[in-house]
Write an enzyme that holds these catalytic residues in place. Structure first.
Site, PDB file in Angstrom:
ATOM      1  CE1 TYR A 176      -4.231   0.864  -0.429  1.00 43.14           C
ATOM      2  CE2 TYR A 176      -4.429  -1.291   0.594  1.00 43.14           C
ATOM      3  CZ  TYR A 176      -4.975  -0.255  -0.149  1.00 43.14           C
ATOM      4  OH  TYR A 176      -6.251  -0.350  -0.610  1.00 43.14           O
TER       5      TYR A 176
ATOM      6  CD  GLU B 296      -4.814   4.997   0.441  1.00 43.99           C
ATOM      7  OE1 GLU B 296      -4.767   5.570   1.538  1.00 43.99           O
ATOM      8  OE2 GLU B 296      -5.817   4.400   0.022  1.00 43.99           O
TER       9      GLU B 296
ATOM     10  CG  ASP C 294      -7.207  10.951 -24.268  1.00 44.71           C
ATOM     11  OD1 ASP C 294      -6.198  10.221 -24.316  1.00 44.71           O
ATOM     12  OD2 ASP C 294      -8.352  10.531 -24.011  1.00 44.71           O
TER      13      ASP C 294
ATOM     14  CB  THR D 108      -3.530   4.236 -22.604  1.00 45.58           C
ATOM     15  OG1 THR D 108      -3.064   4.292 -23.951  1.00 45.58           O
ATOM     16  CG2 THR D 108      -5.016   4.554 -22.565  1.00 45.58           C
TER      17      THR D 108
ATOM     18  CE  LYS E  44      -6.077   2.611 -25.721  1.00 38.95           C
ATOM     19  NZ  LYS E  44      -7.119   3.644 -25.811  1.00 38.95           N
TER      20      LYS E  44
ATOM     21  NE  ARG F 124      -5.850  -3.293 -20.308  1.00 39.84           N
ATOM     22  CZ  ARG F 124      -5.873  -3.338 -21.637  1.00 39.84           C
ATOM     23  NH1 ARG F 124      -5.091  -4.173 -22.294  1.00 39.84           N
ATOM     24  NH2 ARG F 124      -6.666  -2.559 -22.316  1.00 39.84           N
TER      25      ARG F 124
END
Ligand SMILES: *Cc1c(COP(=O)(O)O)cnc(C)c1O
Length: 425
Positions: free
Chosen positions: A47, A49, A192, A218, A221, A227
């Site tokens: 974790y 954060e 984008d 992204t 791609k 991903r």
């Protein structure tokens, strides 16, 4: 616990599917083996954060180094000064940009989904269209972004943000022209680049960072990573809308974007995926990526030419990037029928609405074809002719099971030339 053979057998089945088929989905690619290796590792247990040096949990010293490495490499890839590598996906990255810039109900302007845009650019089915006031521009009859319409709507409606970028658009963008009208009305320009990011990183398309305030992408791609999503700024700036921190200082855009990713829209980052992003960015910096980008464009042009020579109707008559959109109406086929029939022969692509489509989004009149994945497999322009010939055979005999069976066998033997993940045995 015993090895989960049920699940791992399915993964092996998917590996064989990927190995033996021709992958033409424009948004897909094959990561390197190293990228995959990094993804299946122990940072998934952590974790973290917050951001490097400012975490809400202990024990983050190593993941801090991993995330910092990813950020520093990404900044080099796009020659920018600030980056956030935590978005879990492209849609999450865009959600954070909206949250950083817009208040609910405010106006923004993006490319219409039915003209090649993305769900997150204001579709009524998406948070972007539900939460904010979406306005849309389209493309002209020739399939090129209708910049005049964009300027007209921008001047009339004064949106707070203009989005450029698309999911099914085969031409480069005039970012300079969009920035000029944005400056007239005081709007922010958000690019984008989820689809062409790899070609932009390779310096083969116009550079959106020259003219756009905020850029998202992204990573899976054309960037050929795991991903995920990213957000970047070439130059940080004080937000022009008066958003202040508790001390009363105007917040910097980078600060608004960081806060919009965490705690705004996400909890703990996927540090194992961030590790894989760092590997992918390292591969982009290593020099041979530019050749990959050039080969993508060469392959796309060769494929487009081959389709045109067989009487196929390409939107905008060609391509500047990695993909093309084909209107099948003159071939008396729907996109749905084409996709389903090609799938039977293990050639995968997607049905896609064409501009001014008269069919529903579930049927569509077109297909979208991209070459990044087959280029990663090692294909060159001569192979494009073979692929188009196989596609044409299927589409011209879409109800003939014998043809489909014959092409499926041809596809499998064709793909033996292009090994995928030999490391996996
Ligand atoms: C693919 C894509 C996205 C979304 O990416 P996901 O990772 O699927 O959420 C966003 N914008 C554009 C233009 C895209 O093509």
């Amino acid at each position: 616990m015993q090895k989960d053979t049920i699940l791992f057998d399915l993964i092996n089945k998917e590996l064989e599917r990927q190995r033996n088929g021709i992958e033409l989905i424009a948004s897909e690619n094959f990561t390197s083996f190293q990228v995959m290796q990094a993804m299946g590792t122990v940072p998934t247990n952590k974790y973290a954060e917050g951001y490097p040096g400012k975490r809400y949990y202990g024990g983050c010293e190593v993941v801090d180094e991993i995330e910092t490495l990813a950020i520093e490499r990404l900044k080099k890839v796009f020659n920018c000064t600030w980056a956030n590598v935590q978005p879990h996906s492209g849609a999450q990255a865009n959600g954070a940009v909206f949250l950083a810039v817009m208040k609910p109900g405010e106006k923004f302007l993006g490319l219409d989904l039915s003209m090649g845009g993305h769900l997150t650019h204001g579709s009524p089915a998406n948070f972007s269209g539900k939460t904010y006031h979406a306005l849309h521009y389209g493309v002209t009859k020739d399939g090129i972004v209708d910049y005049e319409q964009l300027e007209h709507i921008a001047r009339a409606e004064k949106p707070k943000m203009i989005i450029c970028g698309a999911s099914a658009y085969s031409r480069d963008w005039d970012y300079k022209r969009i920035r000029a009208v944005a400056d007239e009305i005081g709007a922010v320009v958000f690019a984008d680049i989820a689809h062409p990011a790899g070609l932009i990183a390779a310096g083969l398309l116009n550079d959106p960072f020259d003219h756009c305030h905020i850029v998202s992408s992204t990573t899976h791609k054309t960037l050929r990573g795991p991903r995920g999503g990213i957000i970047m700024l070439r130059n940080d700036f004080e937000n022009p809308w008066g958003y202040k921190d508790p001390k009363g200082n105007l917040r910097m855009m980078s600060n608004l974007l960081d806060l919009a990713v965490f705690p705004g829209t996400q909890g703990g980052p996927l540090e194992h995926v961030i590790a894989a992003k760092a590997v992918a960015f390292g591969e982009i910096l290593d020099g041979s990526f530019k050749d990959y980008g050039k080969q993508i464009i060469t392959n796309a042009q060769a494929m487009a030419k081959s389709f045109v020579s067989r009487g196929y109707n390409l939107i905008s008559n060609g391509t500047d990037n990695h993909l093309m959109l084909i209107d099948l109406r003159n071939k008396n086929l729907t996109g749905k029928k084409a996709q389903e029939t090609l799938d039977k022969a293990h050639i995968t692509l997607n049905k896609n609405a064409v501009p001014f489509d008269d069919k529903s989004p579930f049927v569509t009149s077109g297909i979208r074809i991209g070459v990044p994945a087959i280029t990663t497999r090692g294909m060159q322009e001569t192979h494009m002719e073979s692929i188009v010939s196989m596609i044409d055979k299927i589409l011209m005999n879409a109800d003939d099971e014998n043809t489909i069976t014959a092409v499926r066998t041809e596809v499998k033997s064709f793909m033996q030339q292009f090994p995928l993940y030999p490391e996996l045995g």
